[in-house]
Design a protein around this motif. Structure first.
Motif, PDB file in Angstrom:
ATOM      1  N   VAL A   1      -5.894   2.481  -4.858  1.00 14.50           N
ATOM      2  CA  VAL A   1      -5.851   2.018  -6.232  1.00 14.50           C
ATOM      3  C   VAL A   1      -6.682   3.076  -7.116  1.00 14.50           C
ATOM      4  CG1 VAL A   1      -7.353   0.565  -7.778  1.00 14.50           C
ATOM      5  CG2 VAL A   1      -5.858  -0.286  -5.772  1.00 14.50           C
ATOM      6  N   GLU A   2      -7.902   3.799  -6.310  1.00 14.79           N
ATOM      7  CA  GLU A   2      -8.634   4.682  -7.495  1.00 14.79           C
ATOM      8  C   GLU A   2      -7.537   5.889  -7.727  1.00 14.79           C
ATOM      9  OE1 GLU A   2     -12.567   5.408  -5.770  1.00 14.79           O
ATOM     10  OE2 GLU A   2     -12.582   6.985  -7.289  1.00 14.79           O
ATOM     11  N   GLY A   3      -6.841   6.257  -6.678  1.00 14.34           N
ATOM     12  CA  GLY A   3      -6.058   7.515  -6.885  1.00 14.34           C
ATOM     13  C   GLY A   3      -4.792   7.321  -7.859  1.00 14.34           C
ATOM     14  N   VAL A   4      -4.264   5.991  -7.761  1.00 10.58           N
ATOM     15  CA  VAL A   4      -3.150   5.451  -8.691  1.00 10.58           C
ATOM     16  C   VAL A   4      -3.789   5.719 -10.327  1.00 10.58           C
ATOM     17  CG1 VAL A   4      -1.824   3.774  -9.564  1.00 10.58           C
ATOM     18  CG2 VAL A   4      -1.926   4.267  -7.051  1.00 10.58           C
ATOM     19  N   LEU A   5      -4.883   5.107 -10.328  1.00  8.52           N
ATOM     20  CA  LEU A   5      -5.539   4.810 -11.483  1.00  8.52           C
ATOM     21  C   LEU A   5      -5.927   6.197 -12.328  1.00  8.52           C
ATOM     22  CD1 LEU A   5      -7.738   1.694 -11.035  1.00  8.52           C
ATOM     23  CD2 LEU A   5      -5.833   2.195 -12.562  1.00  8.52           C
ATOM     24  N   GLY A   6      -6.497   7.341 -11.467  1.00  9.44           N
ATOM     25  CA  GLY A   6      -6.665   8.585 -11.722  1.00  9.44           C
ATOM     26  C   GLY A   6      -5.566   9.212 -12.211  1.00  9.44           C
ATOM     27  N   GLY A   7      -4.581   8.980 -11.584  1.00 11.75           N
ATOM     28  CA  GLY A   7      -3.184   9.687 -11.782  1.00 11.75           C
ATOM     29  C   GLY A   7      -2.698   9.388 -13.041  1.00 11.75           C
ATOM     30  N   LEU A   8      -3.165   8.042 -13.540  1.00 14.02           N
ATOM     31  CA  LEU A   8      -2.601   7.661 -15.039  1.00 14.02           C
ATOM     32  C   LEU A   8      -3.776   7.934 -16.046  1.00 14.02           C
ATOM     33  CD1 LEU A   8      -1.309   4.069 -13.841  1.00 14.02           C
ATOM     34  CD2 LEU A   8       0.061   5.830 -14.705  1.00 14.02           C
ATOM     35  N   GLY A   9      -4.367   8.771 -15.728  1.00 14.21           N
ATOM     36  CA  GLY A   9      -5.399   9.327 -16.544  1.00 14.21           C
ATOM     37  C   GLY A   9      -6.545   8.402 -16.954  1.00 14.21           C
ATOM     38  N   ALA A  10      -6.771   7.598 -16.149  1.00  8.63           N
ATOM     39  CA  ALA A  10      -8.028   6.553 -16.248  1.00  8.63           C
ATOM     40  C   ALA A  10      -9.306   7.279 -16.385  1.00  8.63           C
ATOM     41  CB  ALA A  10      -8.298   5.782 -14.968  1.00  8.63           C
TER      42      ALA A  10
ATOM     43  N   ASP B   1       1.008  -1.325  -0.161  1.00  9.20           N
ATOM     44  CA  ASP B   1       0.054  -0.033   0.103  1.00  9.20           C
ATOM     45  C   ASP B   1       0.840   1.317   0.018  1.00  9.20           C
ATOM     46  OD1 ASP B   1      -2.422  -1.443   0.050  1.00  9.20           O
ATOM     47  OD2 ASP B   1      -2.318  -1.724   2.167  1.00  9.20           O
ATOM     48  N   GLN B   2       1.663   1.556  -1.095  1.00  6.28           N
ATOM     49  CA  GLN B   2       2.498   2.492  -1.167  1.00  6.28           C
ATOM     50  C   GLN B   2       2.236   2.975  -2.625  1.00  6.28           C
ATOM     51  OE1 GLN B   2       5.824   2.164  -2.617  1.00  6.28           O
ATOM     52  NE2 GLN B   2       6.486   4.085  -1.910  1.00  6.28           N
ATOM     53  N   LEU B   3       2.370   4.275  -2.658  1.00  6.64           N
ATOM     54  CA  LEU B   3       1.906   4.993  -4.135  1.00  6.64           C
ATOM     55  C   LEU B   3       2.791   4.498  -5.368  1.00  6.64           C
ATOM     56  CD1 LEU B   3       0.724   8.660  -3.705  1.00  6.64           C
ATOM     57  CD2 LEU B   3      -0.315   6.793  -4.930  1.00  6.64           C
ATOM     58  N   ASP B   4       4.123   4.618  -5.071  1.00  5.92           N
ATOM     59  CA  ASP B   4       5.245   4.633  -6.411  1.00  5.92           C
ATOM     60  C   ASP B   4       5.083   3.097  -6.723  1.00  5.92           C
ATOM     61  OD1 ASP B   4       5.857   7.092  -5.996  1.00  5.92           O
ATOM     62  OD2 ASP B   4       7.923   6.778  -4.929  1.00  5.92           O
ATOM     63  N   GLU B   5       5.211   2.149  -5.526  1.00  3.31           N
ATOM     64  CA  GLU B   5       5.239   0.933  -6.005  1.00  3.31           C
ATOM     65  C   GLU B   5       3.950   0.439  -6.959  1.00  3.31           C
ATOM     66  OE1 GLU B   5       6.494  -2.127  -3.107  1.00  3.31           O
ATOM     67  OE2 GLU B   5       5.423  -3.577  -3.926  1.00  3.31           O
ATOM     68  N   THR B   6       2.859   0.951  -6.183  1.00  2.00           N
ATOM     69  CA  THR B   6       1.537   0.561  -6.827  1.00  2.00           C
ATOM     70  C   THR B   6       1.407   0.989  -8.382  1.00  2.00           C
ATOM     71  OG1 THR B   6       0.500   0.591  -4.676  1.00  2.00           O
ATOM     72  CG2 THR B   6      -1.136   0.494  -6.618  1.00  2.00           C
ATOM     73  N   ARG B   7       1.716   2.127  -8.424  1.00  2.00           N
ATOM     74  CA  ARG B   7       1.883   2.798  -9.815  1.00  2.00           C
ATOM     75  C   ARG B   7       2.631   1.988 -10.914  1.00  2.00           C
ATOM     76  NH1 ARG B   7       3.814   7.765  -9.135  1.00  2.00           N
ATOM     77  NH2 ARG B   7       1.834   8.629  -8.116  1.00  2.00           N
ATOM     78  N   ARG B   8       3.868   1.835 -10.185  1.00  2.00           N
ATOM     79  CA  ARG B   8       4.758   1.037 -11.063  1.00  2.00           C
ATOM     80  C   ARG B   8       4.147  -0.369 -11.606  1.00  2.00           C
ATOM     81  NH1 ARG B   8       8.280  -2.843 -10.387  1.00  2.00           N
ATOM     82  NH2 ARG B   8       8.195  -3.004  -8.143  1.00  2.00           N
TER      83      ARG B   8
ATOM     84  N   PHE C   1     -14.466   0.224 -12.101  1.00  2.00           N
ATOM     85  CA  PHE C   1     -14.309  -0.059 -13.353  1.00  2.00           C
ATOM     86  C   PHE C   1     -14.025   1.212 -14.405  1.00  2.00           C
ATOM     87  CE2 PHE C   1     -16.560  -0.831 -17.836  1.00  2.00           C
ATOM     88  CZ  PHE C   1     -15.398  -1.428 -18.339  1.00  2.00           C
ATOM     89  N   CYS C   2     -12.773   0.972 -14.980  1.00  2.00           N
ATOM     90  CA  CYS C   2     -12.245   2.228 -15.858  1.00  2.00           C
ATOM     91  C   CYS C   2     -11.660   1.715 -16.823  1.00  2.00           C
ATOM     92  CB  CYS C   2     -11.444   3.183 -14.961  1.00  2.00           C
ATOM     93  SG  CYS C   2      -9.954   2.211 -14.289  1.00  2.00           S
ATOM     94  N   ARG C   3     -10.778   2.674 -17.564  1.00  2.00           N
ATOM     95  CA  ARG C   3      -9.916   2.358 -18.736  1.00  2.00           C
ATOM     96  C   ARG C   3      -8.783   3.235 -18.818  1.00  2.00           C
ATOM     97  NH1 ARG C   3     -14.087   2.591 -23.723  1.00  2.00           N
ATOM     98  NH2 ARG C   3     -13.740   4.778 -23.385  1.00  2.00           N
ATOM     99  N   VAL C   4      -7.771   2.918 -18.809  1.00  2.00           N
ATOM    100  CA  VAL C   4      -6.243   3.732 -18.988  1.00  2.00           C
ATOM    101  C   VAL C   4      -6.057   3.221 -20.660  1.00  2.00           C
ATOM    102  CG1 VAL C   4      -4.110   3.865 -18.305  1.00  2.00           C
ATOM    103  CG2 VAL C   4      -5.964   3.156 -16.658  1.00  2.00           C
ATOM    104  N   GLY C   5      -5.823   4.321 -21.438  1.00  2.00           N
ATOM    105  CA  GLY C   5      -5.879   4.210 -22.844  1.00  2.00           C
ATOM    106  C   GLY C   5      -6.807   3.298 -23.203  1.00  2.00           C
ATOM    107  N   ASP C   6      -6.696   2.283 -23.798  1.00  2.00           N
ATOM    108  CA  ASP C   6      -7.527   1.247 -24.346  1.00  2.00           C
ATOM    109  C   ASP C   6      -7.499   0.019 -23.484  1.00  2.00           C
ATOM    110  OD1 ASP C   6      -8.240   2.555 -26.434  1.00  2.00           O
ATOM    111  OD2 ASP C   6      -7.090   1.378 -27.981  1.00  2.00           O
ATOM    112  N   THR C   7      -7.039  -0.224 -22.275  1.00  2.00           N
ATOM    113  CA  THR C   7      -6.900  -1.059 -21.485  1.00  2.00           C
ATOM    114  C   THR C   7      -8.274  -1.172 -20.501  1.00  2.00           C
ATOM    115  OG1 THR C   7      -4.848  -1.191 -22.031  1.00  2.00           O
ATOM    116  CG2 THR C   7      -5.538  -2.809 -20.450  1.00  2.00           C
ATOM    117  N   PRO C   8      -9.258  -1.997 -20.415  1.00  2.00           N
ATOM    118  CA  PRO C   8     -10.082  -2.065 -19.265  1.00  2.00           C
ATOM    119  C   PRO C   8      -9.322  -2.403 -18.003  1.00  2.00           C
ATOM    120  CG  PRO C   8     -10.850  -3.079 -21.114  1.00  2.00           C
ATOM    121  CD  PRO C   8      -9.318  -3.112 -21.528  1.00  2.00           C
ATOM    122  N   VAL C   9      -9.815  -1.950 -16.858  1.00  2.00           N
ATOM    123  CA  VAL C   9      -9.168  -2.177 -15.641  1.00  2.00           C
ATOM    124  C   VAL C   9     -10.278  -2.328 -14.903  1.00  2.00           C
ATOM    125  CG1 VAL C   9      -7.544  -1.419 -13.674  1.00  2.00           C
ATOM    126  CG2 VAL C   9      -7.131  -0.600 -16.203  1.00  2.00           C
ATOM    127  N   PHE C  10     -10.332  -3.477 -13.782  1.00  2.00           N
ATOM    128  CA  PHE C  10     -11.105  -3.440 -12.667  1.00  2.00           C
ATOM    129  C   PHE C  10     -10.278  -3.369 -11.380  1.00  2.00           C
ATOM    130  CE2 PHE C  10     -13.484  -5.633 -16.057  1.00  2.00           C
ATOM    131  CZ  PHE C  10     -14.615  -5.281 -15.696  1.00  2.00           C
TER     132      PHE C  10
END
Ligand code: AMP
Ligand code: MG
Length: 402
Positions: A260-269, A228-235, A286-295
């Motif tokens: 999770v939600e914050g990290v996804l948001g930061g990646l433009g989800a 539960d750590q931002l950088d690692e989760t984002r990577r 449920f979101c999408r980052v680029g064309d990739t669906p993410v749950f």
């Protein structure tokens, strides 16, 4: 963001995954390896079926008008076995002894079963009249050469395998399986082969998800657990996004360390929903980052399993090229009364007793709590829908087999 109903959330997943799902690459697999794969081309009949006028019985091929009045005695021209060409043509008063799967003689239009015959040398007496077409299936009546017999996007089950075998499709064109990245989150989560401290747990979710993905025809790729750590989760999320679909477990609730939600948001989800009116599984991203669906599935193991089954499975199906993705409901009779607050759809681990449509469904002790031990005994999910508060013993209710 509004709290979606179960059906609305399913519709959203369908729609959003379809928007960006590309047609998967095509590969060929031997017929015996095609079970569960998704057909990548339409399949056409290579010839007429049946390919010849085929007897469906052991008996005597006749001109049906010859046996309008019985008993009727006919001249036997000979015999045709399965696997032989027909060498005969009937005239009035004649018959050919014939076996199941053999071609009927020219002019024959029915087969009288051997049970109704009495053979004496070169002739036979038949004791049953028969309507034209009975027990002799005319060539091309099932399917004509060139007809489409299977549609691209069909999930191959054993009946499709029978058909593929019939038309000579030994190498089956199927879509490449989608790759599904699985990322568990949580400081407390250790690999299953680790010896946890009293305050730690093992990562069962990665493995139940991998099994569910495989069962849907996907190829799971289990990533290391994200602390539960931002950088690692984002990577690790970025790594997971290289697959066709990313499934996260845990970290989607309102806790201070649910990142999770914050990290996804930061990646433009592009976030489509974050909560659904179901239990278990109310927090569900449920979101999408680029064309990739993410749950972002809730971490509670039961919630993870149920939300995969009812939502993420749609994405695995569609990304694998399947035309549809349906939950298989059946009705079962409640063994005892059930009531709930009709504000959301509940999925409860239960057991079915008996196998017909009137099978009894019994709720498991613990009533669908987060209890993995109880759930492992279940063979179905009982579905208590949002709009209804009470069921009596003996009422029908929806269940989904596990
Ligand atoms: P979370 O959604 O992160 O708040 O987690 C909810 C509950 O599920 C907590 O009790 C977690 O310890 C548990 N949990 C989270 N991730 C996993 C996992 N990968 N395997 C098993 N249990 C988990
Ligand atoms: Mg957590």
């Amino acid at each position: 963001m509004s709290l979606l109903r179960f059906e609305e959330a399913r519709a959203t997943v369908f729609e959003r995954v379809r928007e960006t799902a590309r047609r998967p690459a095509v590969e060929h697999v031997p017929l015996d390896s095609s079970l569960g794969r998704v057909l990548a081309q339409d399949i056409h009949a290579d010839r007429n079926y049946p390919p010849f006028n085929r007897s469906a019985r052991d008996g005597f091929a006749v001109i049906s008008s010859d046996v309008a009045n019985v008993p009727a005695t006919l001249e036997v021209l000979g015999e045709t076995r399965a696997g032989e060409p027909s060498r005969f043509s009937l005239q009035a008063g004649q018959t050919v002894e014939i076996m199941t799967g053999a071609p009927g003689p020219e002019n024959s239009d029915a087969v009288v079963m051997v049970e109704y015959s009495e053979r004496t040398g070169e002739s036979v007496t038949l004791h049953r009249s028969i309507a034209p077409g009975r027990n002799l299936i005319p060539a091309g009546t099932e399917v004509q050469q060139g007809d489409r017999v299977l549609v691209s996007g069909t999930r191959i089950g054993y009946p499709a395998i029978a058909l593929l075998g019939t038309v000579g499709c030994a190498d089956v064109p199927v879509f490449r399986r989608p790759e599904v990245a699985i990322l568990s989150t949580g400081d407390e989560v250790l690999p299953v082969d680790a010896q946890p401290e009293s305050y730690q747990i093992r990562n069962s979710n990665a493995h139940s998800l991998a099994a569910q993905v495989r069962r849907r025809g996907g190829v799971p790729r289990i990533l290391p657990v994200a602390k539960d750590q931002l950088d690692e989760t984002r990577r690790l999320v970025e790594d997971g996004l290289r697959s066709d679909l990313l499934l996260l477990s845990g970290g989607v609730s309102m806790g201070k360390h649910d990142l999770v939600e914050g990290v996804l948001g930061g990646l433009g989800a592009e976030i489509f929903f974050t909560r659904v009116r179901i239990q278990p599984g109310k927090p569900l991203v449920f979101c999408r980052v680029g064309d990739t669906p993410v749950f972002g599935l809730p971490g509670n193991p039961l919630s993870t399993m149920v939300t995969f089954e009812v939502f993420a499975s749609i994405a695995v199906d569609l990304l694998g090229g399947a035309r549809s993705s349906n939950l298989r409901f059946q009705k079962a009779t409640l063994a005892s009364a059930y009531r709930h607050k009709p504000v959301l759809t509940r999925f409860l681990g239960a057991r079915l007793h008996g196998e017909y449509s009137n099978a009894l469904v019994r709720l498991h002790k613990g009533e669908g709590s987060g209890d993995v031990t109880a759930f492992a005994q279940a063979d179905c999910l009982m579905v208590a829908t949002e709009g209804r508060a009470k069921w009596s013993a003996g009422d029908l209710i929806d269940v989904m087999r596990l």
